[in-house]
Design a protein around this motif. Structure first.
Motif, short mmCIF file in Angstrom:
data_model
loop_
_atom_site.label_atom_id
_atom_site.label_comp_id
_atom_site.label_asym_id
_atom_site.label_seq_id
_atom_site.Cartn_x
_atom_site.Cartn_y
_atom_site.Cartn_z
N PRO A 46 0.83 -1.22 0.00
CA PRO A 46 0.00 0.00 0.00
C PRO A 46 0.86 1.26 0.00
CG PRO A 46 0.00 -0.99 2.17
CD PRO A 46 0.76 -1.93 1.27
N PRO A 47 0.29 2.36 -0.47
CA PRO A 47 1.04 3.62 -0.42
C PRO A 47 1.24 4.05 1.03
CG PRO A 47 -1.20 4.00 -1.15
CD PRO A 47 -1.04 2.52 -1.05
N GLU A 48 2.30 4.81 1.27
CA GLU A 48 2.54 5.34 2.62
C GLU A 48 1.36 6.20 3.04
OE1 GLU A 48 6.24 7.19 3.61
OE2 GLU A 48 7.31 5.91 2.18
N ASN A 49 1.02 6.14 4.30
CA ASN A 49 -0.06 6.95 4.88
C ASN A 49 -1.41 6.71 4.23
OD1 ASN A 49 1.87 8.18 6.58
ND2 ASN A 49 2.38 9.62 4.94
N TRP A 50 -1.63 5.50 3.72
CA TRP A 50 -2.92 5.20 3.09
C TRP A 50 -4.00 5.17 4.15
CZ3 TRP A 50 -5.98 0.45 2.89
CH2 TRP A 50 -7.04 0.54 2.00
N SER A 51 -5.06 5.94 3.94
CA SER A 51 -6.14 5.99 4.92
C SER A 51 -7.47 5.57 4.32
CB SER A 51 -6.24 7.42 5.49
OG SER A 51 -6.51 8.33 4.44
N GLY A 52 -7.41 4.78 3.30
CA GLY A 52 -8.63 4.31 2.63
C GLY A 52 -8.83 5.05 1.32
N GLY A 53 -9.68 4.50 0.51
CA GLY A 53 -9.95 5.11 -0.79
C GLY A 53 -9.04 4.56 -1.87
N LEU A 54 -9.45 4.79 -3.10
CA LEU A 54 -8.69 4.29 -4.23
C LEU A 54 -7.55 5.22 -4.59
CD1 LEU A 54 -11.55 3.08 -6.61
CD2 LEU A 54 -10.08 1.69 -5.13
N VAL A 55 -6.43 4.61 -4.96
CA VAL A 55 -5.27 5.35 -5.43
C VAL A 55 -5.08 5.01 -6.90
CG1 VAL A 55 -2.78 5.67 -5.16
CG2 VAL A 55 -4.21 5.27 -3.14
N PHE A 56 -5.19 6.03 -7.75
CA PHE A 56 -5.00 5.84 -9.19
C PHE A 56 -3.55 6.20 -9.50
CE2 PHE A 56 -9.43 6.50 -8.44
CZ PHE A 56 -10.07 5.64 -9.32
N ASP A 57 -2.72 5.18 -9.55
CA ASP A 57 -1.29 5.39 -9.68
C ASP A 57 -0.73 4.29 -10.57
OD1 ASP A 57 1.54 5.40 -9.20
OD2 ASP A 57 1.19 6.46 -7.32
N ASN A 58 0.15 4.64 -11.47
CA ASN A 58 0.73 3.65 -12.38
C ASN A 58 1.63 2.65 -11.66
OD1 ASN A 58 -0.59 4.77 -14.56
ND2 ASN A 58 1.13 6.05 -15.16
N ARG A 59 1.86 2.81 -10.36
CA ARG A 59 2.62 1.80 -9.60
C ARG A 59 1.80 0.53 -9.42
NH1 ARG A 59 3.94 4.49 -4.10
NH2 ARG A 59 1.85 5.28 -4.49
N TYR A 60 0.50 0.62 -9.57
CA TYR A 60 -0.38 -0.52 -9.32
C TYR A 60 -0.97 -1.06 -10.63
CZ TYR A 60 0.23 1.43 -4.72
OH TYR A 60 0.78 1.93 -3.56
N PHE A 61 -1.81 -0.27 -11.27
CA PHE A 61 -2.31 -0.59 -12.60
C PHE A 61 -1.64 0.41 -13.55
CE2 PHE A 61 -6.08 -1.90 -10.03
CZ PHE A 61 -6.16 -3.22 -10.44
N TYR A 118 -11.08 -1.87 -9.25
CA TYR A 118 -10.07 -1.96 -8.20
C TYR A 118 -9.73 -3.42 -7.95
CZ TYR A 118 -13.20 -3.60 -4.44
OH TYR A 118 -14.04 -4.34 -3.64
N CYS A 119 -8.82 -3.65 -7.01
CA CYS A 119 -8.44 -5.00 -6.59
C CYS A 119 -9.07 -5.25 -5.23
CB CYS A 119 -6.92 -5.11 -6.51
SG CYS A 119 -6.34 -6.69 -5.84
N VAL A 120 -9.89 -6.28 -5.13
CA VAL A 120 -10.56 -6.61 -3.88
C VAL A 120 -9.54 -6.97 -2.80
CG1 VAL A 120 -12.13 -8.28 -2.77
CG2 VAL A 120 -12.66 -7.39 -5.05
N VAL A 121 -8.48 -7.65 -3.18
CA VAL A 121 -7.46 -8.09 -2.23
C VAL A 121 -6.62 -6.92 -1.71
CG1 VAL A 121 -5.52 -9.69 -1.90
CG2 VAL A 121 -7.37 -10.29 -3.47
N HIS A 122 -6.37 -5.95 -2.58
CA HIS A 122 -5.54 -4.78 -2.25
C HIS A 122 -6.37 -3.53 -2.60
CE1 HIS A 122 -2.90 -8.16 -3.49
NE2 HIS A 122 -2.37 -7.90 -2.30
N PRO A 123 -7.28 -3.13 -1.72
CA PRO A 123 -8.33 -2.16 -2.07
C PRO A 123 -7.86 -0.72 -2.30
CG PRO A 123 -8.48 -2.74 0.24
CD PRO A 123 -7.43 -3.63 -0.36
N TRP A 124 -6.58 -0.45 -2.23
CA TRP A 124 -6.09 0.90 -2.54
C TRP A 124 -5.86 1.05 -4.05
CZ3 TRP A 124 -3.57 -2.67 0.46
CH2 TRP A 124 -2.51 -3.34 -0.14
N LYS A 125 -5.72 -0.06 -4.74
CA LYS A 125 -5.37 -0.03 -6.16
C LYS A 125 -6.60 0.26 -7.01
CE LYS A 125 -3.68 -3.65 -7.55
NZ LYS A 125 -3.32 -5.01 -7.83
N GLY A 126 -6.62 1.42 -7.66
CA GLY A 126 -7.75 1.77 -8.51
C GLY A 126 -7.32 2.04 -9.94
N GLY A 127 -8.26 1.86 -10.84
CA GLY A 127 -8.04 2.16 -12.25
C GLY A 127 -9.33 2.64 -12.88
#
Length: 132
Positions: A46-61, A118-127
């Motif tokens: 997960p990203p540092e300081n993740w507090s919920g919600g989707l993160v749209f970042d090319n590090r994941y998708f 998103y990814c159900v297993v890693h719920p910060w990952k959004g696209g």
């Protein structure tokens, strides 16, 4: 008369060639394209300081935001060492696929709109796939 006939034939050939090029370009534009989204290695962190919600970042998708035409196909490829999902969050619930390491999943987007996933297993990952 003979001079006109000699000029008319090459002009007709040029006009037909130009029309042929336009027709072929029109056919090429109607063919669906395939777009690839890669689930990156290390996407389980997960990203540092993740507090919920989707993160749209090319590090994941990668890419995390994609624009396609109706009829195009998007293929997700899991390049990570763990299992991920590609789960549609839009009201259409178009797809929900589990991808083990090295696996891929393809979906043809027929309807225009915005598909957030998103990814159900890693719920910060959004696209997002925007279909025009």
């Amino acid at each position: 008369m003979r001079v006109r006939a000699k000029l008319l034939i090459p002009a007709a050939v040029v006009v037909l060639a130009v029309l042929g090029v336009f027709l072929l370009q029109g056919l090429a534009r109607t063919q669906p394209r395939e777009h690839v989204v890669v689930i990156q290695s290390g996407a389980l962190v997960p990203p540092e300081n993740w507090s919920g919600g989707l993160v749209f970042d090319n590090r994941y998708f990668s890419p995390s935001n994609l624009t396609v035409k109706a009829g195009d196909v998007v293929t997700w490829i899991n390049r990570d060492s763990v299992t991920h999902t590609v789960t549609d969050l839009s009201g259409q619930k178009a797809f929900d696929e589990v991808l083990g390491p090295g696996q891929r999943f393809s979906y043809r987007f027929e309807r225009r709109g915005v598909y957030v996933y998103y990814c159900v297993v890693h719920p910060w990952k959004g696209g997002e796939v925007r279909v025009e």
